[in-house]
Design a protein around this motif. Structure first.
Motif, PDB file in Angstrom:
ATOM      1  N   UNK A  66       0.822  -1.208   0.000  1.00 36.53           N
ATOM      2  CA  UNK A  66       0.000   0.000   0.000  1.00 36.53           C
ATOM      3  C   UNK A  66       0.859   1.263   0.000  1.00 36.53           C
ATOM      4  N   UNK A  67       1.865   1.296   0.832  1.00 30.56           N
ATOM      5  CA  UNK A  67       2.690   2.505   0.962  1.00 30.56           C
ATOM      6  C   UNK A  67       3.548   2.771  -0.271  1.00 30.56           C
ATOM      7  N   UNK A  68       3.879   1.742  -1.015  1.00 29.67           N
ATOM      8  CA  UNK A  68       4.752   1.890  -2.184  1.00 29.67           C
ATOM      9  C   UNK A  68       3.995   2.189  -3.477  1.00 29.67           C
ATOM     10  N   UNK A  69       2.679   2.001  -3.497  1.00 37.48           N
ATOM     11  CA  UNK A  69       1.918   2.126  -4.747  1.00 37.48           C
ATOM     12  C   UNK A  69       2.020   3.495  -5.414  1.00 37.48           C
ATOM     13  N   UNK A  70       1.837   4.604  -4.695  1.00 32.93           N
ATOM     14  CA  UNK A  70       1.933   5.904  -5.388  1.00 32.93           C
ATOM     15  C   UNK A  70       3.312   6.141  -6.005  1.00 32.93           C
ATOM     16  N   UNK A  71       4.358   5.806  -5.263  1.00 26.60           N
ATOM     17  CA  UNK A  71       5.720   5.995  -5.772  1.00 26.60           C
ATOM     18  C   UNK A  71       5.991   5.090  -6.962  1.00 26.60           C
ATOM     19  N   UNK A  72       5.509   3.839  -6.896  1.00 30.73           N
ATOM     20  CA  UNK A  72       5.701   2.916  -8.013  1.00 30.73           C
ATOM     21  C   UNK A  72       4.940   3.399  -9.247  1.00 30.73           C
ATOM     22  N   UNK A  73       3.716   3.867  -9.056  1.00 39.37           N
ATOM     23  CA  UNK A  73       2.939   4.362 -10.192  1.00 39.37           C
ATOM     24  C   UNK A  73       3.652   5.540 -10.854  1.00 39.37           C
ATOM     25  N   UNK A  74       4.216   6.441 -10.049  1.00 39.03           N
ATOM     26  CA  UNK A  74       4.967   7.570 -10.602  1.00 39.03           C
ATOM     27  C   UNK A  74       6.186   7.071 -11.374  1.00 39.03           C
TER      28      UNK A  74
END
Length: 139
Positions: A66-74
Motif C-alpha cells: 500500500x505505501x509503495x503504490x503511489x511511488x511505483x505508479x509515478x
C-alpha cells in the motif's frame, strides 16, 4: 456481546467470505497492515475497521504494498511503457492475450515483487507472466 466484538466478528466473517482473487491481493498481511494503521489513527475500533479494509486491499510478498503504490505508479509513468489496448475490463483475475503485451521487471527498491508490470489501457497492473493473469492493479 460487546459492540467491539460484534464489529470484529463481522469483519472477520466478511474477510473469510472473499473470493480467490481477493486472497491473491494479500488478506492476512493486508489485514495486519490495515489494523496497525487504523489503530494508530482511531484506536481499537479503527484497528478493526482498518484490518477489514486492509484485508481487501492487500499487500503480500510478491505484490506492491500500500505505501509503495503511489511511488511505483509515478516510476512507471516516468518510464513511458508501451500501452497495451485491451478491449475487455481491466480487473484482477483477467487473463491478457498471449500477443502484444509488453512486460517489465519491477525494480528491487519496491520490495520483493515476483510479478512483472504492464500498462493496460493506461492502468498499471502486475501480471503473472506464465499465466498472463492480472494479480494487482496499482491505484
Amino acid at each position: 456481546m460487546s459492540g467491539r466484538f460484534m464489529l470484529f466478528a463481522s469483519a472477520m466473517a466478511y474477510c473469510l467470505a472473499l473470493t480467490a482473487p481477493v486472497y491473491a491481493q494479500g488478506v492476512l498481511p493486508g489485514a495486519k497492515n490495515g489494523a496497525e494503521q487504523g489503530n494508530d489513527a482511531a484506536g481499537p475500533v479503527g484497528g478493526v475497521v482498518g484490518g477489514a479494509v486492509g484485508a481487501v486491499t492487500g499487500g503480500i510478498n510478491g505484490l506492491i504494498g500500500i505505501k509503495e503504490r503511489p511511488r511505483f505508479k509515478q516510476y512507471v509513468i516516468e518510464q513511458h511503457p508501451q500501452v497495451f489496448h485491451y478491449k475487455k475490463p481491466v480487473a484482477v483475475g483477467a487473463v491478457l492475450p498471449a500477443e502484444g503485451v509488453q512486460y517489465y521487471a519491477v525494480p528491487a527498491e519496491y520490495g520483493h515483487v515476483t510479478y512483472q508490470y504492464a500498462d493496460v489501457n493506461g492502468e498499471v497492473v502486475l501480471v503473472e507472466p506464465s499465466t498472463r493473469r492480472i494479480v494487482q492493479i496499482i491505484q
